[in-house]
Design an enzyme around this catalytic site. Structure first.
Site, short mmCIF file in Angstrom:
data_model
loop_
_atom_site.label_atom_id
_atom_site.label_comp_id
_atom_site.label_asym_id
_atom_site.label_seq_id
_atom_site.Cartn_x
_atom_site.Cartn_y
_atom_site.Cartn_z
N HIS A 194 85.59 24.88 14.02
CA HIS A 194 85.84 23.52 13.40
C HIS A 194 86.25 23.78 11.86
CE1 HIS A 194 84.61 20.04 11.07
NE2 HIS A 194 84.58 19.20 11.96
N GLY A 195 85.87 24.92 11.24
CA GLY A 195 86.26 25.20 9.75
C GLY A 195 85.18 24.59 8.75
N ASP A 196 84.59 23.31 9.13
CA ASP A 196 83.44 23.01 8.18
C ASP A 196 82.48 22.23 8.91
OD1 ASP A 196 82.29 22.11 5.76
OD2 ASP A 196 83.69 20.31 5.45
N TYR A 197 81.87 23.13 9.77
CA TYR A 197 80.70 22.55 10.58
C TYR A 197 79.50 22.16 9.94
CZ TYR A 197 78.76 21.73 15.37
OH TYR A 197 78.16 21.33 16.24
N SER A 198 79.61 20.99 9.22
CA SER A 198 78.47 20.48 8.48
C SER A 198 77.80 19.24 8.91
CB SER A 198 78.97 20.32 7.07
OG SER A 198 80.03 19.34 7.05
#
Length: 268
Positions: A194-198
């Site tokens: 995802h790259g920013d799995y927050s």
């Protein structure tokens, strides 16, 4: 209306977009903008809510990246559908559907009894994303590319050192850079990330992840790109949730990779 939204007047949009957004009530979304202006469009009779993201300059490139990744991810994982996209020499506009659910952060904050179910759902959703065959993904998000971007941000004075996590409070960007270099090289373990799995980028309904949003950094990278960020987010609630998440995903802690990717995230 979500308390993290702020009602606002409609903004000027390109002529090709005007009809699609006419009649909606506008609200500025103050969470996770990452440089872009993000608006939720509410309430046109018989029509679903929408999100509009706009950026200029380098942020226009980010908005364009997100549009491309949304188109590719559609049908593989739950992501917003692209309704309209316009790009000019210096600006980009991306109109998408609003998916159902609250963010995982909202659920964890408002419903403590749901903590376990949410963490399990986050692990299931991440396994699904990481199971997409790497060979089919046209987007490269390798840490070496992100390191080059990080170096450029450091040299341009763009890294917000005052926003570093508590573990690195008082550090300079150069100190973070040196700490990352000390952890290289990393053994490759590529997946579609995802790259920013927050927590703010995952939508949840009844213990199921119903949407992945803000996918502009998606691409092939080490799985710890995603694992490290979610691990850090869950630590704000309870260290036990961190352990549960990794166990549900099915991985043991890789301390060098976890540390490296948390350091790298400080640069953006």
């Amino acid at each position: 209306m979500d308390e993290r939204e702020e009602p606002c007047d409609p903004v000027a949009v390109p002529a090709g977009l005007a009809e699609a957004v006419a009649g909606y009530r506008w609200a500025r979304d103050r969470v996770g903008e990452a440089g872009a202006a993000v608006y939720r469009l509410h309430g046109r009779a018989g029509a679903p809510d929408l999100y509009l993201k706009n950026g200029t300059g380098a942020v226009a490139d980010d908005v364009t990246d997100e549009r491309q990744r949304l188109a590719w991810l559609a049908g593989q994982v739950p992501v917003p559908a692209v309704r309209h996209f316009e790009r000019t020499a210096d600006a980009a506009w991306l109109l998408t559907t609003a998916l159902p659910g609250r963010t995982a952060w909202q659920v964890l904050t408002e419903d403590p009894d749901q903590h376990g179910a949410v963490v399990e759902a986050l692990a299931v959703a991440l396994r699904r994303l990481h199971a997409i065959p790497v060979a089919t993904c046209p987007f490269d998000a390798d840490h070496r590319l992100r390191l080059a971007a990080a170096r450029a941000r450091i040299d341009a004075g763009l890294v917000e050192e005052e926003d570093f996590d508590e573990a690195r409070a008082g550090w300079t960007a150069q100190q973070v850079w040196q700490a990352m270099q000390a952890l290289l090289p990393l053994a490759p373990d590529p997946v579609v990330t995802h790259g920013d799995y927050s927590l703010d980028n995952m939508l949840v309904v009844d213990g199921v992840v119903t949407g992945l949003i803000d996918v502009g950094r998606a691409g092939v990278a080490d799985r710890w790109q995603d694992l490290a960020i979610m691990w850090s987010c869950l630590g704000e609630f309870d260290p036990a949730l961190q352990a549960q998440f990794l166990a549900a995903y099915g991985v043991m802690v890789d301390e060098p990779k976890r540390t490296f990717h948390l350091l790298l995230d400080e640069m953006f």
